[in-house]
Design an enzyme around this catalytic site. Structure first.
Site, PDB file in Angstrom:
ATOM      1  N   HIS A 467       4.568   3.763   1.672  1.00 16.45           N
ATOM      2  CA  HIS A 467       5.160   2.602   1.005  1.00 16.45           C
ATOM      3  C   HIS A 467       5.556   2.943  -0.429  1.00 16.45           C
ATOM      4  O   HIS A 467       6.701   2.712  -0.844  1.00 16.45           O
ATOM      5  CB  HIS A 467       4.158   1.441   1.016  1.00 16.45           C
ATOM      6  CG  HIS A 467       4.626   0.211   0.316  1.00 16.45           C
ATOM      7  ND1 HIS A 467       5.148  -0.884   0.974  1.00 16.45           N
ATOM      8  CD2 HIS A 467       4.670  -0.127  -1.004  1.00 16.45           C
ATOM      9  CE1 HIS A 467       5.485  -1.819   0.103  1.00 16.45           C
ATOM     10  NE2 HIS A 467       5.196  -1.383  -1.113  1.00 16.45           N
ATOM     11  N   GLU A 468       4.620   3.499  -1.181  1.00 16.16           N
ATOM     12  CA  GLU A 468       4.907   3.819  -2.575  1.00 16.16           C
ATOM     13  C   GLU A 468       5.947   4.936  -2.691  1.00 16.16           C
ATOM     14  O   GLU A 468       6.712   4.984  -3.651  1.00 16.16           O
ATOM     15  CB  GLU A 468       3.619   4.197  -3.320  1.00 16.16           C
ATOM     16  CG  GLU A 468       2.547   3.114  -3.339  1.00 16.16           C
ATOM     17  CD  GLU A 468       3.035   1.775  -3.885  1.00 16.16           C
ATOM     18  OE1 GLU A 468       4.002   1.755  -4.675  1.00 16.16           O
ATOM     19  OE2 GLU A 468       2.452   0.735  -3.503  1.00 16.16           O
TER      20      GLU A 468
END
Length: 676
Positions: A467-468
């Site tokens: 996600h990051e």
């Protein structure tokens, strides 16, 4: 000041990096002071310029008015969140009102606004990105109070200063209570059910604090496994209640701070002519109005509530079958979910961990970026960092063009707040013929190595880093002229699209085959275990969706109601969350608001809905990849060209249409989650 490492980057190049090896705590205050002086002098030059206002001498000049200050503050904010101490915390309290004051010096200056409005009204023939900067600059002045009376501007200044201090205090309290809590176990039988790796980690925590036994904390790599595996229900209850009551008690009490922040935001919105903070915020979002967000909530609720009830009842019945107890508690959910998954899917997440060693996962991230965007990552050992565990990677295109530096700060420590985020210390922009490339940090608190094992992650932790990494790609592949429009400086309900999309690859076998290998034998993840994992990922998904939705509803309620009438946080939350709750009762002394850093100290106020909003876009976008090929260079190229490279240089809705050829299908989210 020419020797202050926070300021001597004047000969900045596209490949320069932050000199953390030279930066000391005592450098920040004088750097802030000098940077503020420079910014004010730059501002004065624009205001007092005798020439007719133009795009270059007014709008573009404003873009660079606080370049030094922005750099100093970006480095400071990163360290304050990821490696703080009392010196930095005290300085944050001192600087918050001064920075708020300077922002108002810009927004409230009548002569400056006259120049901006003159350029805005001049109907100039500008390039697309210049036109966007002009529009956003003018909107920013209006939104932030340029049209207020003199008295109202002074009132807004006082509100801004107060709000900045309150948000800082909220963060300090949250970090304080997280670090203060210890579940100290001295009887070995209380460790029943816990995996060896978790016990070893808790033993190390105790040794580091010169204590006997085992210590579990409120940091997720410690608390999460304890709630999932510990057989002792009373101890699960203790740590669960400690987490649910963060910010509710002295000496880290956030209750009054939450009330003050919400009331201040309402006052500020009213002063600017808006009924609520939500109306103020959403005027510059894709959603546009609170009514549109509410309709979005209703659609998600109508679909997810019945399925969540089914999830809940199945789990409750499963607990009753095993124990004879009819009631399900919050501290039971992870524990019995794990047992149920093991029985129904023959899946134990701990068995998955050896195949998710952190270096393999990182290499897998980079391989995805190579397959999709032709990127190459090379570890750098000459770039200084502020903690020895941080790793740095240089990123280049297939044509060997330098794109930036990626820093990975992945493990918990007491000086770092909980959670995970991407932090752009040095942004991407073009100036004087140079394409300045970014420094982007991925910061998280993943499972640490133990004395006998490397860092072996859960599937949730892998999802977090993917996600990051999506945010990081948004920064690294940015190709904009102006920093204020580049990378993820876009509308808040659009910014999560790249991150939500990146984690979607973890739903596919082809993705795991790239990186999931046993850390000792190098054997690939067995297909049976992978299929069990993918099936288990859908387990209780409607429940999770409803829980996430309830948090977005709480956020909107704080900011779309009469916050000045709220007296008791617990009673307020009971009223708002009841339709979204499945447990039989609320737990006294607990709250999500007092530790809801996203909305009370971060930038998500009246914007937490954006996770679901962007999830719809990401689900629809991922269907495009599945239709054309999971690693289709053509679709990845369209996503890079129309989304990742563009930042906020065009309207996000139009950018998405250019990528997809149409608007997103709302039902894509339910298909993505396996609910249809």
């Amino acid at each position: 000041m020419e020797n202050n490492p926070l300021l001597f980057y004047k000969n900045d190049t596209n490949e320069s990096f932050i000199r953390f090896d030279l930066i000391k705590d005592e450098h920040f205050e004088p750097a802030f002071e000098v940077a503020l002086i420079i910014a004010k002098e730059n501002l004065k030059k624009i205001i007092e310029n005798p020439d007719t206002p133009t795009f270059q001498n007014t709008i573009e000049a404003l873009e660079y008015v606080s370049e030094d200050l922005g750099r100093v503050n970006s480095i400071f904010e990163n360290l304050k969140e990821s490696n703080t101490n009392k010196i930095l915390d005290d300085l944050a309290q001192k600087m918050a009102p001064l920075l708020a004051d300077f922002a108002n010096d810009v927004s409230f200056n009548e002569e400056l606004f006259k120049r901006v409005k003159y350029v805005y009204d001049s109907n100039l023939d500008l390039e697309k990105e210049e036109k966007r900067l002009l529009e956003k600059t003018y909107e920013s002045f209006v939104i932030n109070g340029a049209l207020l009376s003199k008295d109202d501007k002074e009132l807004m200044r006082s509100y801004d200063k107060e709000l900045a201090l309150l948000k800082q205090k909220f963060s300090e309290n949250l970090l304080g209570v997280t670090n203060a809590y210890e579940l100290h176990i001295v009887n070995e039988e209380d460790l029943s059910g816990l995996p060896e790796r978790v016990i070893e980690m808790a033993k190390k925590e105790a040794e580091d604090k010169n204590k006997e036994g085992w210590i579990f904390t409120l940091k997720y790599p410690s608390m999460g496994p304890f709630l999932k595996y510990a057989d002792n229900a009373e101890l699960r209850k203790q740590i669960s209640l400690a987490s649910s009551s963060k910010g509710m008690n002295e000496p880290f009490d956030n209750k009054e701070i939450v009330l003050q922040i919400a009331r201040l935001r309402k006052k500020m919105a009213n002063l600017l002519g808006h009924p609520s903070h939500a109306h103020f915020v959403l005027g510059n979002r894709m959603a546009k109005t609170p009514e549109n967000v509410q309709k979005f909530f209703e659609d998600l609720y109508e679909f997810s509530r019945p399925l969540a009830e089914k999830d809940f009842e199945e789990l409750r019945a499963y607990k009753e079958k095993l124990t004879g107890e009819k009631e399900l508690h919050p501290w039971d959910v992870s524990y019995y979910s794990e047992k149920m998954k093991k029985e129904y899917f023959d899946f134990d997440e701990e068995v998955l961990r050896p195949y998710l060693e952190i270096n393999s996962v990182i290499n897998g991230l980079f391989k995805h970026a190579e397959l999709l965007y032709d990127l190459n990552f090379t570890e750098r050992f000459d770039v200084p960092v502020y903690d020895k565990e941080i790793r740095v990677f240089e990123v280049r295109s297939k044509e060997n063009k330098y794109l930036g530096l990626l820093y990975l700060d992945l493990f918990p420590r007491e000086s770092k707040r909980n959670g995970a985020w991407a932090d752009m210390i040095k942004g991407q922009y073009k100036k004087d013929g140079v394409d300045i490339r970014p420094n982007i940090f991925i910061v998280s608190s993943l499972t640490k190595p133990t004395p006998t094992k490397p860092a072996l992650l859960t599937s949730d932790e892998v999802l977090t880093i993917f996600h990051e990494f999506g945010h990081a790609l948004h920064v690294l592949l940015s190709d904009c002229k102006y920093a204020s429009l580049s990378a993820y400086n876009t509308l808040w309900d659009f910014v999560e699209l790249p991150s939500q999309l990146m984690q979607s690859w973890l739903l596919k076998e082809e993705s795991f085959n790239i990186f999931a290998r046993h850390y000792q034998t190098n054997e690939p993840l067995p297909l049976g275990l992978l299929n069990a994992s993918l099936k288990s990922d859908k387990f209780m998904i409607a429940w999770d969706m409803l829980a996430q939705l309830s948090m977005a509803v709480v956020d909107m309620a704080w900011h779309n109601e009469n916050a000045d009438r709220i007296e008791n946080i617990e009673e307020f939350e009971k009223k708002i969350r009841t339709p979204y709750r499945l447990f039989s009762s609320f737990l006294e002394g607990t709250s999500i608001s007092t530790s809801f850093s996203h909305i009370f100290s971060g930038g998500y106020s009246a914007g937490y809905y954006s996770y679901h909003w962007a999830e719809v876009l990401a689900a629809d976008a991922f269907e495009y990849f599945k239709e054309e090929g999971l690693f289709s260079k053509e679709i990845a190229g369209k996503f890079r060209e129309n989304i990742l490279s563009k930042g906020n240089t065009e309207d996000p809705l139009e950018l998405y249409r250019k990528f997809r050829g149409r608007d997103a299908d709302p039902k894509a989210l339910f298909r993505h989650k396996g609910l249809m």
